[in-house]
Every structure is written in structure tokens, then in C-alpha cells.
Design a protein around this motif. Structure first.
Motif, short mmCIF file in Angstrom:
data_model
loop_
_atom_site.label_atom_id
_atom_site.label_comp_id
_atom_site.label_asym_id
_atom_site.label_seq_id
_atom_site.Cartn_x
_atom_site.Cartn_y
_atom_site.Cartn_z
N UNK A 57 -0.03 1.89 -1.83
CA UNK A 57 -1.00 0.90 -2.32
C UNK A 57 -1.44 -0.11 -1.27
N UNK A 58 -0.56 -0.49 -0.36
CA UNK A 58 -0.95 -1.45 0.67
C UNK A 58 -2.02 -0.86 1.58
N UNK A 59 -1.90 0.43 1.89
CA UNK A 59 -2.91 1.05 2.75
C UNK A 59 -4.24 1.18 2.02
N UNK A 60 -4.20 1.35 0.71
CA UNK A 60 -5.43 1.42 -0.08
C UNK A 60 -6.19 0.11 0.01
N UNK A 61 -5.50 -1.00 -0.23
CA UNK A 61 -6.16 -2.30 -0.19
C UNK A 61 -6.63 -2.64 1.20
N UNK A 62 -5.84 -2.27 2.20
CA UNK A 62 -6.24 -2.55 3.58
C UNK A 62 -7.51 -1.78 3.94
N UNK A 63 -7.61 -0.53 3.48
CA UNK A 63 -8.80 0.27 3.78
C UNK A 63 -10.03 -0.32 3.10
N UNK A 64 -9.88 -0.77 1.87
CA UNK A 64 -11.01 -1.39 1.17
C UNK A 64 -11.45 -2.66 1.88
N UNK A 65 -10.50 -3.48 2.27
CA UNK A 65 -10.84 -4.72 2.96
C UNK A 65 -11.57 -4.44 4.28
N UNK A 66 -11.08 -3.45 5.01
CA UNK A 66 -11.70 -3.08 6.29
C UNK A 66 -13.13 -2.58 6.07
N UNK A 67 -13.31 -1.76 5.02
CA UNK A 67 -14.63 -1.21 4.71
C UNK A 67 -15.63 -2.32 4.35
N UNK A 68 -15.20 -3.24 3.52
CA UNK A 68 -16.10 -4.32 3.08
C UNK A 68 -16.40 -5.27 4.25
N UNK A 69 -15.39 -5.51 5.08
CA UNK A 69 -15.63 -6.34 6.27
C UNK A 69 -16.67 -5.69 7.19
N UNK A 70 -16.62 -4.36 7.30
CA UNK A 70 -17.53 -3.65 8.20
C UNK A 70 -18.94 -3.53 7.63
#
Length: 278
Positions: A57-70
Motif C-alpha cells: 500500500x505504501x508504494x501505491x500511494x507513493x506512485x499516485x503522489x508522484x504521478x499527480x506531482x508530475x
């Protein structure tokens, strides 16, 4: 520019979908466990390759955050990551069945849950869950996979009603076998590592493998063909729930959904249990 996030994008349907969406001008968030697996995707201005393990789950949230930041926002999610176990149920260890559900069901749920606040805030979004013909009809030797895809289909259909109230559309893509995916390779690896089945099943297994060999011989579609259906599901602007993605499974899908229970079971038992009462 619209943005799509795809899980399991290192090979097969996920990789071909990433290629297609990128070629069509989408921002693509290609997520995978091993980000070194497809260097060809890196370096494109509209493609972000990032780590996401659906069991973490931590990697899921991190990926979403990275995507939205980009890219600022995400418009569509393609839940593609998955694998299959092979073998009679009696020989499958509980731990492996748990892993089957962790990836194919709970992984989808966790990624979906994580992205929903973003979609609800924007009152829009499309979620495409990649199921299988095995989410429609049962087959021997893949009972755990069948169970996970039946669960995915029920979850997706139920969720579609809830989320349509929020402007979010849920869709299911149902492919059969294809010629060029790593899925079969993973299945073979899992089968090789599985405990041997009791000898009593030997004749049944041999017969079932002959049936599956015939089914494999009828595969005509490629991963790129399935990617086109996934792309259509995301972009067609409808609320259609299910898309059958390959021709090879359409006869079985039609039989399961259109014929009587008695006729359907007689047909399937005739394939896998030809010498026993049907």
C-alpha cells in the motif's frame, strides 16, 4: 492532456497499453514492480515509469503522489497487474492462493481505494479492471485464478453503481489467451514450483491438458489487440460495463451467458469429463 495510470506495465497488456496511450497523446504513468524492466518507456516526455507493487500500500500511494506531482491529475486507472496459479485445487498451498487474491483482488481494491479521493474531488474518472474469460466461465486447473477473477467481476459490477453517483465510470475488460504475453510464462513457473497433485488426478489432468492445448492453438489475438480494447474502454465515452477483448473466448462467454445451465454444464463436462456421467 489526459493522464492514465496503468499497473503491471512491464509486459503484456500493460506494456502494450502504455505504448498505445502514449502514442495517442496521453500522459502515461506506467507502474511496475521493477522499473528497469522496460527502458524503452523511460525518457518520453509524456511517460512516467514509477514503482508500484499492488501488494504494498505504501508504494501505491507513493506512485499516485508522484504521478499527480508530475502531471497534475489522473483521468483513468487501468488495473492490469495479475497472475495465475495452475493445478488441481487440492495441490495448491493456501499461501499461494492467498497471494493470488492479494494480487488479483486485494491489489485492485487497494489501488482503486487510493485513487478514489482524487477522482471524487474532480467528479470524474474511468477505472478499467482487466479481468479474463476466467471471470465469466469456470475451468479446471485454474480454480484459484477463476475464483479471483469471479471476485473481481462481482466487485467491479457492484462498485460501478456506487461510483457512477460520483461521476466515476467502472469498466471490465475480459481477454482470453494471447500469443505474446508473459502471463503464460509466469503460469508455467508457478506450475513448476507447485506441489505434485495426488496420483488419483493423473488421468483427469492429462485430459484437461489436451483440452487446454486445443484452446491455446486457437489463440489469434496479441497483447496489442487487447490494448486497443482497453484504450476503447477508457475513451469511448460510454458507461458500458463489460468488453470481451478476444475472439477465442466469445463462444464460451456466449454459452455461459446465453444457454441454459443444464446445456452449458453438459457441454463443459463433455469437454473435461467425457467418460463420466454429465
Amino acid at each position: 492532456m489526459s493522464t492514465v495510470l496503468i499497473t503491471g506495465a512491464s509486459s503484456g497488456f500493460g506494456l502494450e497499453s502504455a505504448r498505445l496511450f502514449a502514442a495517442k497523446g496521453y500522459n502515461v504513468v506506467a507502474t511496475m514492480r521493477n522499473t528497469a524492466a522496460v527502458p524503452e518507456l523511460d525518457g518520453q516526455p509524456n511517460v512516467l515509469v514509477t514503482h508500484l507493487d499492488v501488494q504494498d500500500p505504501e508504494s501505491i500511494q507513493a506512485a499516485l503522489n508522484t504521478a499527480i506531482d508530475r502531471f497534475g491529475h489522473i483521468d483513468a486507472l487501468v488495473n492490469n497487474a495479475g497472475f495465475s496459479l495452475w493445478g488441481v485445487f487440492e495441490s495448491l498451498p493456501r499461501k499461494k492462493i492467498q497471494e493470488q487474491f492479494d494480487v488479483n483482488v486485494f491489489g485492485v481494491m487497494d489501488v482503486t481505494r487510493a485513487i478514489l479521493p482524487h477522482f471524487r474531488h474532480r467528479q470524474q474518472g474511468v477505472i478499467v479492471n482487466v479481468s479474463s474469460g476466467a471471470g465469466v466461465f469456470g475451468l479446471p486447473m485454474i480454480s484459484a485464478y477463476n475464483a479471483s477473477k469471479f471476485a473481481l467481476e462481482g466487485f467491479s459490477e457492484s462498485l460501478s453503481y456506487e461510483l457512477l453517483s460520483q461521476g466515476i465510470i467502472v469498466k471490465i475488460v475480459e481477454p482470453g489467451g494471447v500469443l505474446d504475453t508473459q502471463f503464460s510464462k509466469r503460469l508455467a513457473q508457478e506450475a513448476a514450483a507447485a506441489p505434485a497433485a495426488p496420483d488419483d488426478y493423473a488421468a483427469f489432468i492429462a485430459g484437461a491438458e489436451e483440452v487446454f492445448a486445443g484452446l491455446r492453438a486457437n489463440r489469434l489475438a496479441s497483447s496489442a489487440d487487447v490494448a486497443k480494447v482497453i484504450f476503447d474502454a477508457v475513451t469511448d465515452g460510454t458507461t458500458q460495463l463489460r468488453y470481451v477483448a478476444t475472439e477465442d473466448i466469445k463462444p464460451l462467454v456466449d454459452a455461459r451467458r446465453s444457454t441454459s445451465e443444464a446445456d452449458y454444464m453438459q457441454m463443459m463436462r463433455g469437454k473435461f469429463l467425457p467418460r463420466l456421467p454429465r
